[in-house]
Structures are given as structure tokens and as C-alpha cells.
Motif scaffolding. Structure first.
Motif, PDB file in Angstrom:
ATOM      1  N   SER A  19       0.855  -1.185  -0.032  1.00  0.00           N
ATOM      2  CA  SER A  19      -0.048   0.005  -0.139  1.00  0.00           C
ATOM      3  C   SER A  19       0.837   1.314  -0.048  1.00  0.00           C
ATOM      4  O   SER A  19       2.010   1.144   0.228  1.00  0.00           O
ATOM      5  CB  SER A  19      -0.900  -0.101   1.079  1.00  0.00           C
ATOM      6  N   ILE A  21       3.072   4.247   0.086  1.00  0.00           N
ATOM      7  CA  ILE A  21       4.722   4.568  -0.128  1.00  0.00           C
ATOM      8  C   ILE A  21       5.239   3.386  -0.684  1.00  0.00           C
ATOM      9  O   ILE A  21       6.117   3.353  -1.576  1.00  0.00           O
ATOM     10  CB  ILE A  21       5.325   5.307   1.019  1.00  0.00           C
ATOM     11  N   ARG A  41       1.935  -7.865   5.603  1.00  0.00           N
ATOM     12  CA  ARG A  41       0.845  -9.026   5.916  1.00  0.00           C
ATOM     13  C   ARG A  41       0.047  -9.614   4.735  1.00  0.00           C
ATOM     14  O   ARG A  41      -0.265 -10.911   4.627  1.00  0.00           O
ATOM     15  CB  ARG A  41       0.184  -8.558   6.970  1.00  0.00           C
ATOM     16  N   ASN A  92      10.122   0.281   5.648  1.00  0.00           N
ATOM     17  CA  ASN A  92       8.921   1.376   5.281  1.00  0.00           C
ATOM     18  C   ASN A  92       7.594   0.937   5.992  1.00  0.00           C
ATOM     19  O   ASN A  92       6.884   1.566   6.571  1.00  0.00           O
ATOM     20  CB  ASN A  92       8.758   1.362   3.777  1.00  0.00           C
ATOM     21  N   TYR A 157       3.154   6.979  18.353  1.00  0.00           N
ATOM     22  CA  TYR A 157       3.427   6.801  16.918  1.00  0.00           C
ATOM     23  C   TYR A 157       5.047   7.857  16.773  1.00  0.00           C
ATOM     24  O   TYR A 157       5.851   7.237  16.345  1.00  0.00           O
ATOM     25  CB  TYR A 157       2.611   7.449  15.950  1.00  0.00           C
ATOM     26  N   THR A 192      -1.532   8.903   1.189  1.00  0.00           N
ATOM     27  CA  THR A 192      -1.873   7.487   1.218  1.00  0.00           C
ATOM     28  C   THR A 192      -2.957   7.190   2.149  1.00  0.00           C
ATOM     29  O   THR A 192      -3.423   7.937   3.064  1.00  0.00           O
ATOM     30  CB  THR A 192      -0.493   6.964   1.834  1.00  0.00           C
TER      31      THR A 192
HETATM   32  N1  LIG Z   1       1.400   8.826   4.477  1.00  0.00           N
HETATM   33  C1  LIG Z   1       2.066   9.658   5.443  1.00  0.00           C
HETATM   34  O1  LIG Z   1       1.433  10.963   5.540  1.00  0.00           O
HETATM   35  C2  LIG Z   1       3.310   9.223   6.319  1.00  0.00           C
HETATM   36  C3  LIG Z   1       4.051  10.505   6.922  1.00  0.00           C
HETATM   37  C4  LIG Z   1       5.002  10.102   7.512  1.00  0.00           C
HETATM   38  C5  LIG Z   1       5.504   8.910   7.521  1.00  0.00           C
HETATM   39  N2  LIG Z   1       4.860   7.815   7.211  1.00  0.00           N
HETATM   40  C6  LIG Z   1       5.456   6.330   7.201  1.00  0.00           C
HETATM   41  O2  LIG Z   1       5.205   5.791   5.860  1.00  0.00           O
HETATM   42  C7  LIG Z   1       5.198   4.454   6.198  1.00  0.00           C
HETATM   43  C8  LIG Z   1       4.171   3.733   5.082  1.00  0.00           C
HETATM   44  O3  LIG Z   1       3.102   4.378   5.289  1.00  0.00           O
HETATM   45  P1  LIG Z   1       2.007   4.551   4.080  1.00  0.00           P
HETATM   46  O4  LIG Z   1       1.653   6.206   4.249  1.00  0.00           O
HETATM   47  O5  LIG Z   1       2.307   4.056   2.877  1.00  0.00           O
HETATM   48  O6  LIG Z   1       0.837   3.876   4.997  1.00  0.00           O
HETATM   49  P2  LIG Z   1      -0.082   2.826   4.441  1.00  0.00           P
HETATM   50  O7  LIG Z   1      -0.456   2.984   3.002  1.00  0.00           O
HETATM   51  O8  LIG Z   1      -1.146   2.395   5.179  1.00  0.00           O
HETATM   52  O9  LIG Z   1       1.055   1.603   4.443  1.00  0.00           O
HETATM   53  C9  LIG Z   1       1.289   0.801   5.497  1.00  0.00           C
HETATM   54  C10 LIG Z   1       2.221  -0.457   5.078  1.00  0.00           C
HETATM   55  O10 LIG Z   1       2.762  -0.978   6.105  1.00  0.00           O
HETATM   56  C11 LIG Z   1       2.327  -2.569   6.096  1.00  0.00           C
HETATM   57  N3  LIG Z   1       2.114  -2.906   7.687  1.00  0.00           N
HETATM   58  C12 LIG Z   1       1.149  -2.279   8.357  1.00  0.00           C
HETATM   59  N4  LIG Z   1       1.312  -3.098   9.717  1.00  0.00           N
HETATM   60  C13 LIG Z   1       2.229  -3.954   9.394  1.00  0.00           C
HETATM   61  C14 LIG Z   1       2.613  -5.253  10.195  1.00  0.00           C
HETATM   62  N5  LIG Z   1       2.190  -5.509  11.183  1.00  0.00           N
HETATM   63  N6  LIG Z   1       3.291  -6.258   9.256  1.00  0.00           N
HETATM   64  C15 LIG Z   1       4.023  -5.917   8.116  1.00  0.00           C
HETATM   65  N7  LIG Z   1       3.437  -4.785   7.539  1.00  0.00           N
HETATM   66  C16 LIG Z   1       2.625  -3.963   7.996  1.00  0.00           C
HETATM   67  C17 LIG Z   1       0.871  -2.396   5.506  1.00  0.00           C
HETATM   68  O11 LIG Z   1       0.698  -3.680   4.747  1.00  0.00           O
HETATM   69  P3  LIG Z   1      -0.400  -4.943   5.426  1.00  0.00           P
HETATM   70  O12 LIG Z   1      -1.366  -4.261   5.998  1.00  0.00           O
HETATM   71  O13 LIG Z   1      -0.373  -5.557   4.075  1.00  0.00           O
HETATM   72  O14 LIG Z   1       0.540  -5.617   6.518  1.00  0.00           O
HETATM   73  C18 LIG Z   1       1.209  -1.611   4.471  1.00  0.00           C
HETATM   74  O15 LIG Z   1       1.822  -2.191   3.224  1.00  0.00           O
HETATM   75  C19 LIG Z   1       5.014   4.243   7.402  1.00  0.00           C
HETATM   76  O16 LIG Z   1       6.051   3.697   8.261  1.00  0.00           O
HETATM   77  C20 LIG Z   1       4.537   5.426   7.829  1.00  0.00           C
HETATM   78  O17 LIG Z   1       4.612   5.678   9.280  1.00  0.00           O
HETATM   79  C21 LIG Z   1       3.824   8.106   6.267  1.00  0.00           C
END
Ligand SMILES: NC(=O)c1ccc[n+]([C@@H]2O[C@H](COP(=O)([O-])OP(=O)(O)OC[C@H]3O[C@@H](n4cnc5c(N)ncnc54)[C@H](OP(=O)(O)O)[C@@H]3O)[C@@H](O)[C@H]2O)c1
Length: 267
Positions: A19, A21, A41, A92, A157, A192
Motif C-alpha cells: 500500500s 509509499i 502481511r 517502510n 507513533y 496515502t
Molecule cells: N502517509 C504519510 O503521511 C506518512 C507520513 C510520515 C511517515 N509515514 C510512514 O510511511 C510508511 C508507509 O506508510 P504509508 O503512508 O504508505 O501507509 P499505508 O498505505 O497504510 O501502508 C502501510 C504499509 O505497512 C504495512 N504494515 C502495517 N502493519 C504491518 C505489520 N504488522 N506487518 C507488516 N506490514 C505491516 C501495510 O501492509 P499490510 O497491511 O499488508 O501488512 C502497508 O503495506 C509508514 O512507516 C508511515 O509511518 C507516512
């Protein structure tokens, strides 16, 4: 060297690839000719993504739960058996929070630290012997602007993302003589679905696409900037829009920072 040439033929393990990033990282890196290991997962989402990627058969789906990382050699053995090496780990995968410290159960605090910190560093420890034996390797660690300062509804967080900074800055110093580099990414508001899976105080999914997310930087641009910083072996990169000003305000005008930041909406 341009982006495409830097990443061509590199073996890159991406967590959180199902999903947001991570998914876009997979799309951009595959188009550059990298060989990818896709983890999260949700195996069926990862298989679906793999099927759409450039050079689909070159990639490996490796499902894992960051909350339950125990025997890491089951992952690294598969990677080495298929590719013989690993060039980059992109740590990530993560989950966010939408509840005050007062309302967040200890169980949820522990779960978030497990996914965002302990699961993350367990994979780093698993690949370090490979990187050391190669005398080369890179980590791209996705922290957050919330790792630079605390914010409403983000207590654990923010703590988990700040913990990554201390851990990986130390690791980077220790491992530089072994040819190993760390790039820490600090995204701000990125478009995202992260707010949908963010945990409430009782551990349920928040379930809503927050305004901050929906109006955030397009994920393609965030990933482009991340990959540029990684290819330039930058120590850290801040990515986002005007919210990044808060980092500079906190450093140079802390009184103004503490006046303005509490007024910003948390969703
Ligand atoms: N979007 C933002 O504004 C933002 C800002 C700052 C930092 N970030 C960071 O960027 C990273 C990616 O976030 P995103 O925005 O792309 O969010 P996202 O679309 O919700 O993606 C999160 C990813 O993490 C995986 N994940 C969650 N729990 C997990 C677990 N227990 N085991 C393995 N994988 C797991 C999910 O896959 P499954 O559900 O398939 O396991 C998904 O692929 C995160 O670390 C987030 O903290 C995002």
C-alpha cells in the motif's frame, strides 16, 4: 548517475509494499530494473502488485508480520537463495495512531512499538551480517515528521518514529567502516491511506481518510524524492509541503513553534 542507472539490477527488500509509499516504491524501482522482495502481511495484495510490475517474474513475494518477527533466517535464506545478495533494505512498513496518550491502552502502545520499531530493527539485524560480508549495503528507514516532534493523537507513533532515529544514527556510525549507509526519511503529509489503518486507543482501525492525508503530497513525488536521497546516500531527507517548516521553526524559533503547532489540526 541518474536514478534508473543507480537502481538497475539492485536487489531491494521493501516492507509495507502492499500500500501507499511502499507500493509506489515497488512500482518506481521495478521500472528502473531493480529486483524486489515485497513484504507486508497481505500476501494476495503483494501477489497482485507483483503481477503488475515491470519484469514481474524477477521479484519475490515474502509475506511477514512486523509484530511477529522471530526466526529472521527464514526470510534472509530465501532472499540469498534467489538472488545471492541484498543491496538495500527499505524499512517502510508501519502503522499510525489516532488517539490521545490518555486514551491509548498499553497493549496498543506495545503493538505500535512492535510494528514501527522492534519489527523494523529485527529486519535490520537480520540483514547486517549479509551487508557486512558484502562490505556494502544501504538502509532506507521511513521515520516521519512526527519523529522530529510530538503531536496531538500521535504519542506512541511519534515515540516509535523518534526511536528509529536514535537507533539508526548509532548503527550508521558503527557500520560506516563496513561500507554500510543509512538514509532516514521524514515524510510530512503524504496522500496515502495511512489514516484508515491508524489505531484508535482500543486498537481498532480509525477507518477514515483524514483531510491531512487527502491533501498531502502525491505519493509518486514523495517516493521520487526518497529514491533521489537514497541514491545520493543522504543521511536524512525531509519530504512534504509547508508542514516541514515546523521542523525549522522548532530548531530556530522554539517559542513560536510551541505557540503555533498545538493549533494545527491532527486529522
Ligand atoms: N502517509 C504519510 O503521511 C506518512 C507520513 C510520515 C511517515 N509515514 C510512514 O510511511 C510508511 C508507509 O506508510 P504509508 O503512508 O504508505 O501507509 P499505508 O498505505 O497504510 O501502508 C502501510 C504499509 O505497512 C504495512 N504494515 C502495517 N502493519 C504491518 C505489520 N504488522 N506487518 C507488516 N506490514 C505491516 C501495510 O501492509 P499490510 O497491511 O499488508 O501488512 C502497508 O503495506 C509508514 O512507516 C508511515 O509511518 C507516512
Amino acid at each position: 548517475m541518474n536514478q534508473s542507472a543507480y537502481y538497475r539490477n539492485k536487489v531491494i527488500w521493501i516492507t509495507g509494499a502492499s500500500s501507499g509509499i511502499g507500493e509506489n516504491l515497488a512500482q518506481q524501482l521495478a521500472s528502473y530494473g531493480a529486483y524486489l522482495i515485497l513484504s507486508s502481511r497481505n500476501q494476495s495484495k503483494l501477489e497482485g502488485l507483483k503481477a503488475t510490475l515491470f519484469n514481474s517474474e524477477a521479484h519475490l513475494v515474502l509475506p511477514l508480520d512486523l509484530c511477529a518477527i522471530e526466526n529472521t533466517s527464514i526470510y534472509t535464506d530465501k532472499i540469498i537463495a534467489k538472488y545471492g545478495r541484498l543491496d538495500i533494505l527499505i524499512n517502510n512498513g508501519g502503522v499510525s495512531q489516532r488517539a490521545s496518550a490518555n486514551d491509548t491502552n498499553m497493549e496498543v502502545n506495545r503493538q505500535l512499538m512492535e510494528v514501527n520499531f522492534f519489527g523494523n530493527i529485527a529486519l535490520a539485524k537480520a540483514v547486517l551480517p549479509i551487508f557486512r560480508a558484502q562490505n556494502s549495503g544501504q538502509f532506507l528507514v521511513v521515520s516521519s515528521i512526527a519523529g522530529k516532534f510530538g503531536f496531538h493523537l500521535r504519542s506512541i507513533y511519534s515515540a516509535s518514529k523518534a526511536a528509529l532515529v536514535g537507533y539508526y544514527e548509532s548503527l550508521a556510525m558503527e557500520e560506516a567502516p563496513n561500507g554500510i549507509n543509512v538514509t532516514l526519511a521524514f515524510p510530512g503529509k503524504i496522500n496515502t491511506p495511512i489514516s484508515k489503518s491508524a489505531l484508535t486507543g482500543s486498537g481498532h482501525a480509525h477507518g477514515a481518510m483524514d483531510h491531512n492525508q487527502a491533501t498531502g503530497m502525491p505519493v509518486e513525488e514523495c517516493v521520487r524524492l526518497m529514491l533521489l536521497a537514497l541514491s545520493q546516500r543522504k543521511r536524512e531527507v525531509l519530504i512534504g509541503g509547508k508542514e516541514l517548516l515546523a521542523v525549522f521553526l522548532k530548531r530556530f524559533f522554539p517559542r513560536l513553534f510551541w505557540k503555533l503547532i498545538p493549533k494545527q489540526p491532527a486529522t
